[in-house]
Design a protein around this motif. Sequence first.
Motif, mmCIF file in Angstrom:
data_model
loop_
_atom_site.group_PDB
_atom_site.id
_atom_site.type_symbol
_atom_site.label_atom_id
_atom_site.label_comp_id
_atom_site.label_asym_id
_atom_site.label_seq_id
_atom_site.Cartn_x
_atom_site.Cartn_y
_atom_site.Cartn_z
ATOM 1 N N LYS A 158 0.887 -1.223 -0.052
ATOM 2 C CA LYS A 158 0.082 -0.169 0.090
ATOM 3 C C LYS A 158 0.885 1.361 -0.068
ATOM 4 C CE LYS A 158 -4.239 0.212 2.198
ATOM 5 N NZ LYS A 158 -4.983 0.312 3.382
ATOM 6 N N GLU A 159 2.114 1.206 0.637
ATOM 7 C CA GLU A 159 2.938 2.429 0.788
ATOM 8 C C GLU A 159 3.511 2.561 -0.655
ATOM 9 O OE1 GLU A 159 4.140 2.790 5.521
ATOM 10 O OE2 GLU A 159 4.848 0.983 4.385
ATOM 11 N N VAL A 160 3.876 1.440 -0.785
ATOM 12 C CA VAL A 160 4.704 1.749 -2.332
ATOM 13 C C VAL A 160 3.788 1.990 -3.276
ATOM 14 C CG1 VAL A 160 5.934 0.128 -4.048
ATOM 15 C CG2 VAL A 160 6.196 -0.418 -1.801
ATOM 16 N N ALA A 161 2.666 1.706 -3.388
ATOM 17 C CA ALA A 161 1.510 2.253 -4.160
ATOM 18 C C ALA A 161 1.244 3.559 -4.115
ATOM 19 C CB ALA A 161 0.336 1.341 -4.221
ATOM 20 N N ALA A 162 1.204 4.037 -2.722
ATOM 21 C CA ALA A 162 0.829 5.616 -2.561
ATOM 22 C C ALA A 162 2.126 6.386 -3.014
ATOM 23 C CB ALA A 162 0.686 5.692 -1.195
ATOM 24 N N GLN A 163 3.263 5.902 -2.818
ATOM 25 C CA GLN A 163 4.497 6.753 -3.320
ATOM 26 C C GLN A 163 5.012 6.784 -4.572
ATOM 27 O OE1 GLN A 163 7.651 5.972 -0.255
ATOM 28 N NE2 GLN A 163 9.160 7.071 -1.498
ATOM 29 N N THR A 164 4.539 5.675 -5.356
ATOM 30 C CA THR A 164 4.997 5.575 -6.681
ATOM 31 C C THR A 164 3.651 5.949 -7.816
ATOM 32 O OG1 THR A 164 4.179 3.155 -6.889
ATOM 33 C CG2 THR A 164 6.488 3.912 -6.554
ATOM 34 N N GLY A 165 2.469 5.757 -7.062
ATOM 35 C CA GLY A 165 1.250 6.127 -8.075
ATOM 36 C C GLY A 165 0.671 5.033 -8.807
ATOM 37 N N TYR A 166 1.484 3.828 -8.582
ATOM 38 C CA TYR A 166 1.087 2.496 -9.301
ATOM 39 C C TYR A 166 -0.010 1.660 -8.624
ATOM 40 C CZ TYR A 166 6.236 2.897 -11.021
ATOM 41 O OH TYR A 166 7.155 3.255 -11.726
ATOM 42 N N GLN A 167 -0.801 1.012 -9.300
ATOM 43 C CA GLN A 167 -1.973 0.346 -8.869
ATOM 44 C C GLN A 167 -1.327 -0.699 -7.815
ATOM 45 O OE1 GLN A 167 -4.552 -0.874 -11.713
ATOM 46 N NE2 GLN A 167 -5.369 1.448 -12.246
ATOM 47 N N ILE A 168 -2.039 -1.278 -6.882
ATOM 48 C CA ILE A 168 -1.344 -2.266 -6.031
ATOM 49 C C ILE A 168 -1.211 -3.381 -6.920
ATOM 50 C CG2 ILE A 168 -1.895 -3.965 -4.175
ATOM 51 C CD1 ILE A 168 -2.621 -1.586 -2.402
ATOM 52 N N ASP A 169 -2.027 -4.063 -7.501
ATOM 53 C CA ASP A 169 -1.712 -5.276 -8.335
ATOM 54 C C ASP A 169 -0.472 -4.912 -9.104
ATOM 55 O OD1 ASP A 169 -3.095 -3.354 -10.239
ATOM 56 O OD2 ASP A 169 -3.926 -5.013 -11.400
ATOM 57 N N LYS A 170 -0.359 -3.691 -9.820
ATOM 58 C CA LYS A 170 1.013 -3.411 -10.606
ATOM 59 C C LYS A 170 2.284 -3.684 -9.585
ATOM 60 C CE LYS A 170 -0.381 -2.740 -14.989
ATOM 61 N NZ LYS A 170 0.074 -3.567 -16.120
ATOM 62 N N VAL A 171 2.170 -2.925 -8.603
ATOM 63 C CA VAL A 171 3.042 -3.082 -7.576
ATOM 64 C C VAL A 171 3.732 -4.448 -7.189
ATOM 65 C CG1 VAL A 171 3.731 -2.365 -5.070
ATOM 66 C CG2 VAL A 171 2.742 -0.775 -6.389
ATOM 67 N N ARG A 172 2.552 -5.399 -6.970
ATOM 68 C CA ARG A 172 3.082 -6.740 -6.647
ATOM 69 C C ARG A 172 3.618 -7.619 -8.058
ATOM 70 N NH1 ARG A 172 -2.469 -7.523 -4.413
ATOM 71 N NH2 ARG A 172 -2.358 -7.204 -2.157
ATOM 72 N N SER A 173 3.241 -7.164 -9.079
ATOM 73 C CA SER A 173 3.863 -7.546 -10.358
ATOM 74 C C SER A 173 4.939 -7.348 -10.482
ATOM 75 C CB SER A 173 2.748 -7.413 -11.400
ATOM 76 O OG SER A 173 3.379 -7.634 -12.819
ATOM 77 N N TYR A 174 5.134 -5.706 -10.356
ATOM 78 C CA TYR A 174 6.668 -5.207 -10.363
ATOM 79 C C TYR A 174 7.586 -5.795 -9.482
ATOM 80 C CZ TYR A 174 4.715 -1.600 -13.470
ATOM 81 O OH TYR A 174 3.999 -0.873 -14.519
ATOM 82 N N ILE A 175 7.306 -6.046 -8.039
ATOM 83 C CA ILE A 175 8.246 -6.471 -7.231
ATOM 84 C C ILE A 175 8.382 -8.042 -7.389
ATOM 85 C CG2 ILE A 175 8.170 -7.074 -4.777
ATOM 86 C CD1 ILE A 175 6.690 -4.610 -4.003
ATOM 87 N N GLN A 176 7.494 -8.709 -7.970
ATOM 88 C CA GLN A 176 7.539 -10.221 -8.142
ATOM 89 C C GLN A 176 8.414 -10.384 -9.486
ATOM 90 O OE1 GLN A 176 4.199 -12.478 -9.009
ATOM 91 N NE2 GLN A 176 4.590 -14.246 -8.240
ATOM 92 N N ASN A 177 8.529 -9.626 -10.400
ATOM 93 C CA ASN A 177 9.297 -9.599 -11.766
ATOM 94 C C ASN A 177 10.515 -9.215 -11.442
ATOM 95 O OD1 ASN A 177 6.990 -10.859 -13.182
ATOM 96 N ND2 ASN A 177 6.358 -8.899 -14.044
ATOM 97 N N GLY A 178 10.564 -8.094 -10.689
ATOM 98 C CA GLY A 178 11.792 -7.732 -10.363
ATOM 99 C C GLY A 178 12.782 -8.539 -9.480
ATOM 100 N N LYS A 179 12.063 -9.068 -8.464
ATOM 101 C CA LYS A 179 13.049 -10.016 -7.498
ATOM 102 C C LYS A 179 13.280 -11.377 -8.185
ATOM 103 C CE LYS A 179 11.897 -13.117 -3.642
ATOM 104 N NZ LYS A 179 10.990 -13.612 -2.699
ATOM 105 N N ARG A 180 12.431 -11.879 -9.277
ATOM 106 C CA ARG A 180 12.873 -12.858 -10.244
ATOM 107 C C ARG A 180 14.021 -12.614 -11.235
ATOM 108 N NH1 ARG A 180 8.807 -13.304 -13.567
ATOM 109 N NH2 ARG A 180 10.159 -12.166 -15.222
ATOM 110 N N ASN A 181 13.989 -11.195 -11.618
ATOM 111 C CA ASN A 181 15.184 -10.611 -12.479
ATOM 112 C C ASN A 181 16.234 -10.554 -11.990
ATOM 113 O OD1 ASN A 181 13.444 -10.849 -14.731
ATOM 114 N ND2 ASN A 181 12.842 -8.803 -14.677
#
Length: 192
Positions: A158-181
């Motif tokens: 929620k804090e990441v979404a608020a700070q970046t302006g990304y939707q929560i489902d996008k935040v989860r996706s970016y974090i998951q893909n970023g972690k994998r990469n």
Amino acid sequence: MQFVKSTFQQGSATDNELIALYKKSADTQVLAVLYERYMALVFGVCLKYLKDEEESKDAVMQIYESLTDKLLRHEVQNFKSWLHVLTKNFCLMELRKTSKHQTISLDEGFMQFDAELHHENSIEKEIQFSILEKCLELLNEEQKKTVQLFYLEEKCYKEVAAQTGYQIDKVRSYIQNGKRNLKICMEKDSGE
């Protein structure tokens, strides 16, 4: 550029002027003037990590040789800081290469073995951290930003979404893909 050439002859050009002149001309004399300003720093960093004067002298020359290409490819704003990081990473990779080939005798005293093992572990951690920093820079902007906020600054979704302006489902996706990469990149750089 004429001003830079005349100040280059006198050695009074700034680092950024010398970098610009080197990028334009690829003149190794210009690079030599720039590098000479920081050779003591490079040697000191090498000595800190490599703990051997001759190896450190060799490293200073190898780092200079690598600069001829790297400085042409990278945008460098603060040469001293950039060179410090480059030197540190070079030394850590050298230590990593040699630590793979070392064997430990079982006849050595336990305390000595334990101290060496502790030292090797701290070096290994520093190497891993350097690889992580490098791999983090390779992520796309969304992944990099969300991974830094989530893991390094320990913010919730929620804090990441608020700070970046990304939707929560996008935040989860970016974090998951970023972690994998990051994992893929670090395994590749670690040679595993």
